[in-house]
Design a protein around this motif. Sequence first.
Motif, PDB file in Angstrom:
ATOM      1  N   SER A 190       0.831  -1.208   0.000  1.00  0.00           N
ATOM      2  CA  SER A 190       0.000   0.000   0.000  1.00  0.00           C
ATOM      3  C   SER A 190       0.865   1.258   0.000  1.00  0.00           C
ATOM      4  O   SER A 190       0.558   2.228  -0.701  1.00  0.00           O
ATOM      5  N   LEU A 191       1.952   1.249   0.775  1.00  0.00           N
ATOM      6  CA  LEU A 191       2.882   2.384   0.785  1.00  0.00           C
ATOM      7  C   LEU A 191       3.488   2.605  -0.602  1.00  0.00           C
ATOM      8  O   LEU A 191       3.585   3.740  -1.082  1.00  0.00           O
ATOM      9  N   ILE A 192       3.876   1.518  -1.223  1.00  0.00           N
ATOM     10  CA  ILE A 192       4.481   1.606  -2.557  1.00  0.00           C
ATOM     11  C   ILE A 192       3.480   2.166  -3.566  1.00  0.00           C
ATOM     12  O   ILE A 192       3.816   3.016  -4.392  1.00  0.00           O
ATOM     13  N   GLN A 193       2.241   1.700  -3.458  1.00  0.00           N
ATOM     14  CA  GLN A 193       1.227   2.176  -4.399  1.00  0.00           C
ATOM     15  C   GLN A 193       0.969   3.673  -4.230  1.00  0.00           C
ATOM     16  O   GLN A 193       0.809   4.401  -5.218  1.00  0.00           O
ATOM     17  N   GLN A 194       0.956   4.139  -2.996  1.00  0.00           N
ATOM     18  CA  GLN A 194       0.751   5.573  -2.764  1.00  0.00           C
ATOM     19  C   GLN A 194       1.926   6.388  -3.297  1.00  0.00           C
ATOM     20  O   GLN A 194       1.737   7.502  -3.800  1.00  0.00           O
ATOM     21  N   CYS A 195       3.130   5.832  -3.199  1.00  0.00           N
ATOM     22  CA  CYS A 195       4.301   6.508  -3.778  1.00  0.00           C
ATOM     23  C   CYS A 195       4.175   6.564  -5.305  1.00  0.00           C
ATOM     24  O   CYS A 195       4.445   7.599  -5.921  1.00  0.00           O
ATOM     25  N   LYS A 196       3.731   5.470  -5.898  1.00  0.00           N
ATOM     26  CA  LYS A 196       3.606   5.427  -7.352  1.00  0.00           C
ATOM     27  C   LYS A 196       2.500   6.356  -7.848  1.00  0.00           C
ATOM     28  O   LYS A 196       2.610   6.959  -8.920  1.00  0.00           O
ATOM     29  N   ASP A 197       1.445   6.490  -7.033  1.00  0.00           N
ATOM     30  CA  ASP A 197       0.363   7.403  -7.416  1.00  0.00           C
ATOM     31  C   ASP A 197       0.844   8.852  -7.471  1.00  0.00           C
ATOM     32  O   ASP A 197       0.315   9.654  -8.244  1.00  0.00           O
ATOM     33  N   SER A 198       1.839   9.168  -6.644  1.00  0.00           N
ATOM     34  CA  SER A 198       2.352  10.547  -6.616  1.00  0.00           C
ATOM     35  C   SER A 198       3.295  10.834  -7.788  1.00  0.00           C
ATOM     36  O   SER A 198       3.748  11.974  -7.947  1.00  0.00           O
ATOM     37  N   LEU A 199       3.601   9.809  -8.603  1.00  0.00           N
ATOM     38  CA  LEU A 199       4.577   9.961  -9.681  1.00  0.00           C
ATOM     39  C   LEU A 199       3.937  10.120 -11.060  1.00  0.00           C
ATOM     40  O   LEU A 199       4.651  10.094 -12.067  1.00  0.00           O
ATOM     41  N   ASP A 200       2.627  10.285 -11.112  1.00  0.00           N
ATOM     42  CA  ASP A 200       1.948  10.357 -12.415  1.00  0.00           C
ATOM     43  C   ASP A 200       2.470  11.508 -13.268  1.00  0.00           C
ATOM     44  O   ASP A 200       2.792  11.337 -14.448  1.00  0.00           O
ATOM     45  N   ASN A 201       2.577  12.703 -12.668  1.00  0.00           N
ATOM     46  CA  ASN A 201       3.053  13.863 -13.429  1.00  0.00           C
ATOM     47  C   ASN A 201       4.518  13.700 -13.837  1.00  0.00           C
ATOM     48  O   ASN A 201       4.909  14.065 -14.956  1.00  0.00           O
ATOM     49  N   LYS A 202       5.323  13.146 -12.918  1.00  0.00           N
ATOM     50  CA  LYS A 202       6.738  12.916 -13.244  1.00  0.00           C
ATOM     51  C   LYS A 202       6.869  11.904 -14.378  1.00  0.00           C
ATOM     52  O   LYS A 202       7.747  12.031 -15.234  1.00  0.00           O
ATOM     53  N   ASN A 203       6.000  10.908 -14.373  1.00  0.00           N
ATOM     54  CA  ASN A 203       6.042   9.888 -15.425  1.00  0.00           C
ATOM     55  C   ASN A 203       5.704  10.500 -16.783  1.00  0.00           C
ATOM     56  O   ASN A 203       6.313  10.148 -17.807  1.00  0.00           O
ATOM     57  N   LYS A 204       4.748  11.420 -16.819  1.00  0.00           N
ATOM     58  CA  LYS A 204       4.404  12.094 -18.071  1.00  0.00           C
ATOM     59  C   LYS A 204       5.583  12.927 -18.570  1.00  0.00           C
ATOM     60  O   LYS A 204       5.901  12.923 -19.766  1.00  0.00           O
TER      61      LYS A 204
END
Length: 309
Positions: A190-204
């Motif tokens: 769950s912690l990892i998923q929340q970290c990945k959710d915060s990376l959407d803009n960086k991924n773009k």
Amino acid sequence: MKATELNELSEQMYCGKISEKQMLEKICSFVIYNYPVFGLQKYDEDFRQDVLLSLIEKGHRFLHQFNPDFGDFFTFLYCYICTIINTKIKRQMILSIKERINFEECILQLEEKEEKYYRIDFNNFELPKVPYAPPKIPAEEIQQSLKALSLKHQNKKILVLALKSSYYLTDEQIKRICRISGIKTEYFYSLIQQCKDSLDNKNKRRNLVQQRRNFAYYHHKRYKKLVQKIDDDLEAEHMETIREKYNSMEKKHRRNWNRLNDAFEKGYIYLRPTNLTVANLMGMCERQVNYYINCAKKESKKNKKEKSI
């Protein structure tokens, strides 16, 4: 229809005798029956149809671009169709070069793979990444679990580093971290998923940088081939100015390609959550996260020095 009659169409449209649609139909009819006038006899039927289609698509716009003070309508139409032809030829050339470069790159990749096949170690295959949608657990519950564990300095450092590199963790690495720290696997997912959710803009942004790098690589190869083609042509002495221009463009795109590649290799464009995001998830302040990262850097430098000795 003759060229003189074609010149009168513009005046008839502005006087309201014919509509834009009627004028465009007559222009297309003139082009179809007189295509050798525009040099279209050199091309196949598909190319002529594409030119005519472009004329129809842009017809309502180009009709209003005509200015009778600069010449007659036939000259304007002739220049406009020549522009369409040149644009389509340029696009076909770019597509041809791109396909050739892709073909050559595929051959190089195939040769490299054939050389490496006999050295494959199946134990080092890339492991599957973390599932994208694990069950969501409230942040408060996770933080209470972390407090109950009373993690030591070393374990906190491991969790901080793991969350900073959460985008690249594999299932095996996650299980190992959970065994070391004692945190529940579902909480850590769950912690990892929340970290990945915060990376959407960086991924773009990272995808845009990758597109820029690929664009620079393609044009670097393209201009390199154009320069090579001029060098191979024995009768191209008069093209020295063009050669210098192509050479300058090739160097420019090669610099951009190398710069972006260097950024990827040095990790400047890695996908990492911010220290503040990790701090909020771990239930600590941002300075503590920065402290654990600095500790890990010092240990890494120390280990490198010991190995070098």
